[in-house]
Write a protein that holds these residues in place. Structure first.
Motif, PDB file in Angstrom:
ATOM      1  N   ALA B 221       0.842  -1.190   0.000  1.00 58.44           N
ATOM      2  CA  ALA B 221       0.000   0.000   0.000  1.00 58.44           C
ATOM      3  C   ALA B 221       0.875   1.238   0.000  1.00 58.44           C
ATOM      4  O   ALA B 221       1.952   1.240   0.586  1.00 58.44           O
ATOM      5  CB  ALA B 221      -0.885   0.007   1.236  1.00 58.44           C
ATOM      6  N   ILE B 222       0.430   2.285  -0.682  1.00 63.73           N
ATOM      7  CA  ILE B 222       1.099   3.574  -0.569  1.00 63.73           C
ATOM      8  C   ILE B 222       0.110   4.566   0.014  1.00 63.73           C
ATOM      9  O   ILE B 222      -1.102   4.358  -0.051  1.00 63.73           O
ATOM     10  CB  ILE B 222       1.614   4.084  -1.924  1.00 63.73           C
ATOM     11  CG1 ILE B 222       0.456   4.244  -2.910  1.00 63.73           C
ATOM     12  CG2 ILE B 222       2.658   3.147  -2.498  1.00 63.73           C
ATOM     13  CD1 ILE B 222       0.812   5.093  -4.089  1.00 63.73           C
ATOM     14  N   ASP B 223       0.625   5.625   0.594  1.00 67.02           N
ATOM     15  CA  ASP B 223      -0.221   6.629   1.213  1.00 67.02           C
ATOM     16  C   ASP B 223      -0.450   7.759   0.215  1.00 67.02           C
ATOM     17  O   ASP B 223       0.499   8.439  -0.178  1.00 67.02           O
ATOM     18  CB  ASP B 223       0.475   7.166   2.469  1.00 67.02           C
ATOM     19  CG  ASP B 223      -0.375   8.178   3.184  1.00 67.02           C
ATOM     20  OD1 ASP B 223      -1.444   8.530   2.648  1.00 67.02           O
ATOM     21  OD2 ASP B 223       0.014   8.617   4.276  1.00 67.02           O
ATOM     22  N   PRO B 224      -1.707   7.955  -0.219  1.00 67.56           N
ATOM     23  CA  PRO B 224      -1.937   9.010  -1.221  1.00 67.56           C
ATOM     24  C   PRO B 224      -1.596  10.404  -0.705  1.00 67.56           C
ATOM     25  O   PRO B 224      -1.417  11.323  -1.503  1.00 67.56           O
ATOM     26  CB  PRO B 224      -3.430   8.884  -1.556  1.00 67.56           C
ATOM     27  CG  PRO B 224      -4.002   7.923  -0.609  1.00 67.56           C
ATOM     28  CD  PRO B 224      -2.915   7.210   0.099  1.00 67.56           C
TER      29      PRO B 224
END
Lengths: 517, 466
Positions: B221-224
């Motif tokens: 997951a990446i943090d928007p």
């Protein structure tokens, strides 16, 4: 002294010998270093840094290290218990929290090292990958450090957290963005085509200024006395424009000559000039915002309780963010990049037999620039008269004022220096490819605040160290702990909590923090 | 201690007393003639029918969000120009939900509090639509989303929930098959933005790609909110994925594809989704966007090319910009609005005082009953889950700063059974380079027929589109 059993006597003897209450800080530091060493060792071993595949003795050493830390912690527990017992029978009312938290800190590091060891062995990575994380950590850490310095400088002098600092950085980034748009040639969208024109003005102006008798002028304006007496004064004043013009001509000539004779150096010169102008405008913008901020939001509250300016800072932060949102509703990327830094954008760095990693040129420039700015700041604070005044105000405002220091001026200039560093950081983030938007300052601001606390708030080398430390922990942490990327922020802020519990004065400790610079 | 306990008990009792009173806040349903309430909407003579439209105008996908608003405005304008609904004009209430669950909840509550709102076009992002749908369900306001593709959106079973968009069950399957078959990739890394939409889609791709026999080297997951994804990308390098799939929106996609060049992933193909199929993505990523892929509904499958051309012309005349320059979902929005408006037309009656009366439950049912509506995106019929979308999934690639459609063989579509030829050895497959694709493709389409029994079991249980 009450009667005690033989075991109790043994424990108290150990405690007396170890003097745990005096040495608990050292106990913690050694334990932490051992644990960190174990973590780094296990990374080196599994990534093939010490040869692939790892020898049996390395595994034994790693396990042995784990066991050693465990024994160390157990010994610490015995010493702690003994000390607590001694304190109780001696009716010593010194608070026991520090020594207990030092011991718990060692336990925390013990468990952390165990966890890292397990997850790194379960999911080994190549050394090049770890080196890549380190590279990202250092670049990002440099930016954090620059922003963190702003928090630390202001805290050192006013004992207040400037929560609007992230927004100051954001506005500096916008300033740099406008300068970049101004520089960028409209048709070709080229950075160089515009910087040539800027350099054609900036280089002659700069060289011309260098030709002026700078020392004499400084003496003239600071001491209000002329360095040269009598009729020669007239010559000096008349000579100024002549000298300046001469210098400007030389500068222009050099620039044109480079363009003709050495195009590559010419390209470097105009790129550097262009980047300096963009960064400079960013720094000026954020400095300007910081001056306004200090005048409007903080100075009227200087005599108020410490919580009041803090709330004012949060209000200012929200205000600036909303203003930016209204003024610039769209995200703005730094669309143009200098050719020198973008074609190609990376160069390979060989790690010998361990492969190679690409290094971003922008990243190198950012890291060098942030280190340079930090060195400059350190020089200002330690070596200049103004730096001395700053340290004096940090120590005691009233006494500093009695010594003839203009406290208000020092405070404003401190804000300006911190904001200028933040503005440079904002421009760096822009060139790193981040879109500038109103919310842009929030997260880096929070991270930099964390970095400042990590290093010891109010402590300038601490902020630099904390910035790099946080950057590296963010890049390495989730992978060392075997957690997903989404844990990055949780790890940074957990680190903040851990530092506040175990080392409330930050990594560099109380002694440095007491000096406030 | 005892005092504290007593205090706690008192608080708990108070809470217990208060709890039922929350329930009674929901208005009691008692129809008052001539007035809008929980069961009906009454539009007084001379006033407009109000329809809500919720989109993201300022946060994650502002340009595609504006495109969606424009599509809705154009539909309403067309209806009003043609005399409105039974003589009543339609008014579109546009709200910005910032593609965010919390803001979407606020917008949904705003709409729910307005007794005149008949239905809602929206929301845009799945992460906004899902929390909003529960509020609309309580308020009995039907919603038709033009663009929420997450499979979870219609899984709630609410009867007010409908969408014209395709579902990510379909998109994920086609993406995975295209990557496996057409790009010949066997190792992919999956990234997502941890939203209902991005993560849901990445899950679908992962499931299908692993079913096909490929390897997913990473699922991260990446943090928007972040803009620096270099660390997570660095982590992917050593497994050398041939394709990096990202489930999420344009801004993060542009950052990812740019930062990939910096950390040693220049050779990996970037593949994304309908949230990235925008001009803004290409503008932000510049040259780095070249040769990256994104899936969207295949616009050549739109039934009515003439109607689409006429729509584009009207759109440009009205807003001064071509719809595709802003975003992909304008035609879907137009259809979503039209489905709502024709359903209102069907159920609305004019009472004795000349007021227009719309019974909420009838409207909800009428939207679900939509059958054979000829829209811009095809012939639309809504099923029991509220899936009204038509069209098949297409794949697009950036070439020369523009999105170009890539041909997707029919066998790769959702609902089609697709299995890779078992005769091909695993070793051979992993060595497949891009140039070998055609061969494996041919073999695949021959064999896909004969291997029905294996593939259909999994795919047939889910709804095919339309």
């Amino acid at each position: 002294m009450a009667r005690m059993s033989s075991r109790q006597r043994q424990i108290t003897q150990i405690a007396q010998v170890l003097q745990f209450d005096k040495h608990s800080g050292r106990f913690f530091a050694i334990g932490a270093i051992l644990a960190v060493f174990r973590m780094l060792w296990v990374i080196g071993q599994t990534s093939g840094l010490f040869g692939q595949p790892a020898d049996q003795w390395m595994w034994d050493f790693e396990k042995g290290l784990g066991t050693f830390i465990l024994i160390y912690a157990l010994l610490g527990f015995v010493a702690l218990m003994g000390t607590l017992y001694l304190k109780r029978i001696a009716e010593d009312n010194e608070p026991i929290t520090p020594i207990v938290s030092d011991f718990l800190g060692v336990v925390f590091f013990l468990l952390l090292a165990e966890r890292v060891s397990q997850s790194v062995i379960a999911d080994p990575r190549e050394f090049a990958t770890w080196a890549g994380f380190l590279r990202e950590g250092i670049i990002q850490g440099g930016v954090y450090a620059l922003i963190a310095l702003g928090y630390t400088l202001v805290y050192g002098i006013l004992f207040m957290i400037n929560f609007a600092h992230g927004e100051v950085m954001m506005l500096g980034a916008y300033g740099g963005w406008f300068a970049l748009i101004f520089i960028t040639d409209g048709e070709t969208r080229s950075f160089e085509a515009g910087s040539v024109l800027v350099a054609a003005w900036a280089v002659p102006l700069f060289i011309g200024a260098l030709f002026l008798p700078i020392d004499d002028l400084i003496t003239r304006f600071t001491t209000k006395q002329s360095p040269v007496a009598g009729p020669r004064q007239v010559f000096m004043w008349l000579g100024l424009p002549v000298r300046f013009l001469l210098g400007a001509l030389v500068g222009y000539g050099v620039l044109v000559g480079l363009g003709q004779g050495a195009p590559h150096i010419h390209l470097i010169v105009i790129t550097v000039v262009g980047l300096l102008v963009v960064t400079g405008v960013g720094m000026l913008t954020s400095s300007f915002v910081a001056v306004l901020l200090e005048r409007i939001a903080y100075r009227p509250l200087r005599k108020a309780p410490r919580l009041t300016p803090l709330i004012s800072a949060i209000g200012a932060s929200i205000f600036l963010q909303q203003v930016a949102l209204l003024a610039f509703p769209e995200e703005q990327p730094y669309a143009t990049k200098p050719i020198l830094l973008s074609e190609p954008a990376t160069f390979p760095l060989s790690l010998g037999s361990l492969g190679e990693i690409p290094i971003s040129k922008v990243g190198v420039v950012i890291t060098l620039a942030s280190l340079g700015l930090m060195a400059l700041l350190y020089f200002i604070v330690i070596r200049t008269k103004f730096g001395k005044a700053m340290r004096a105000v940090a120590e005691d405002k009233d006494t500093a004022a009695l010594m003839g220091i203009d406290v208000d001026r020092v405070i404003v200039l401190t804000f300006v220096i911190g904001a200028a560093l933040a503005g440079a950081a904002g421009v760096m983030l822009g060139f790193r490819g981040e879109s500038i938007k109103a919310k842009f300052g929030f997260k880096p601001g929070l991270k930099a605040f964390t970095a400042a606390v990590l290093g010891g708030i109010g402590n300038i080398p601490g902020a630099m160290l904390g910035g790099f430390f946080l950057g590296i922990v963010e890049a390495l942490g989730p992978r060392m702990l075997g957690l997903g990327n989404e844990w990055t922020d949780s790890i940074s802020f957990a680190l903040l909590v851990a530092v506040i519990i175990f080392r409330p004065t930050g990594i560099l400790g109380e002694a440095a923090a007491e000096k406030k610079v | 201690m005892l005092n504290k306990l007593r205090y706690l008990v008192v608080v708990v009792v108070l809470l217990a007393i208060a709890a039922p009173s929350y329930a009674s806040v929901v208005p009691t349903t008692q129809a008052v003639p001539g007035q809008s309430d929980a069961t009906q909407i009454v539009v007084p003579a001379g006033e407009s029918i109000k329809v809500g439209l919720a989109t993201d105008l300022s946060n994650v996908i502002p340009e595609p969000g504006a495109d969606i608003r424009n599509g809705g405005l154009l539909a309403v304008k067309e209806v009003n120009d043609n005399g409105g609904i039974q003589g009543f004009t339609v008014e579109l209430d546009v709200q910005d939900d910032r593609c965010d669950g919390a803001d979407a909840t606020n917008v949904a509550n705003l709409f729910a509090a307005d007794p005149q709102i008949a239905a809602v076009v929206g929301h845009v992002c799945s992460g906004a639509s899902i929390p909003a749908s529960a509020i609309y369900n309580d308020a009995r306001i039907p919603m038709v989303s033009p663009s929420s593709t997450a499979a979870a959106f219609t899984a709630s079973g609410f009867d007010v929930v409908n969408r014209v968009a395709f579902t990510d069950s379909a998109q994920g399957v086609v993406d995975a098959r295209f990557i496996y078959d057409q790009l010949g990739a066997r190792n992919i890394a999956l990234l997502h933005d941890n939203t209902d939409y991005g993560k849901g889609l990445a899950d679908e791709v992962k499931a299908e790609f692993e079913r096909l026999g490929g390897t997913v080297t990473a699922f991260e997951a990446i943090d928007p909110e972040d803009q620096n994804y270099r660390s997570v990308l660095t982590d992917l390098v050593e497994d050398a994925p041939e394709v990096i799939f990202f489930g999420g929106y344009q801004t993060q996609a542009a950052l990812l594809v740019t930062q990939m060049q910096e950390v040693g992933l220049e050779d990996a193909v970037f593949f994304s989704d309908d949230g990235t199929y925008t001009q803004a993505y290409i503008d932000q990523a510049g040259e780095n966007a070249e040769a990256s892929y994104a899936s969207f509904v295949d616009s050549s499958s739109f039934a009515n090319a003439d109607a689409n051309d006429a729509f584009d012309a009207a759109y440009e005349a009205e807003f001064g910009v071509l719809p595709d320059d802003l975003g992909p979902f304008h035609a879907h929005t137009y259809d979503a609005a039209m489905i709502i408006l024709q359903a209102i037309d069907k159920v609305a009656t004019v009472d004795g005082d000349g007021n227009l009366v719309i019974v909420r439950e009838e409207l909800i049912q009428a939207i679900r009953d939509t059958e054979g509506y000829e829209g811009l995106t095809g012939v639309l019929s809504c099923d029991d889950h509220g899936e009204c979308g038509a069209g098949i999934i297409g794949v697009n690639v950036v070439e020369g700063g523009e999105w170009l459609a890539v041909e997707v063989p029919e066998g790769l579509q959702f609902g089609e059974p697709y299995m890779m030829d078992d005769m091909m050895g695993e070793d051979e497959m992993t060595d497949d380079s891009m140039s070998d694709d055609e061969m494996s493709d041919d073999e695949m389409s021959d064999d896909s027929m004969s291997e029905d029994d294996m593939g259909t079991e999994e795919t047939a249980t889910e709804e095919s589109e339309g």
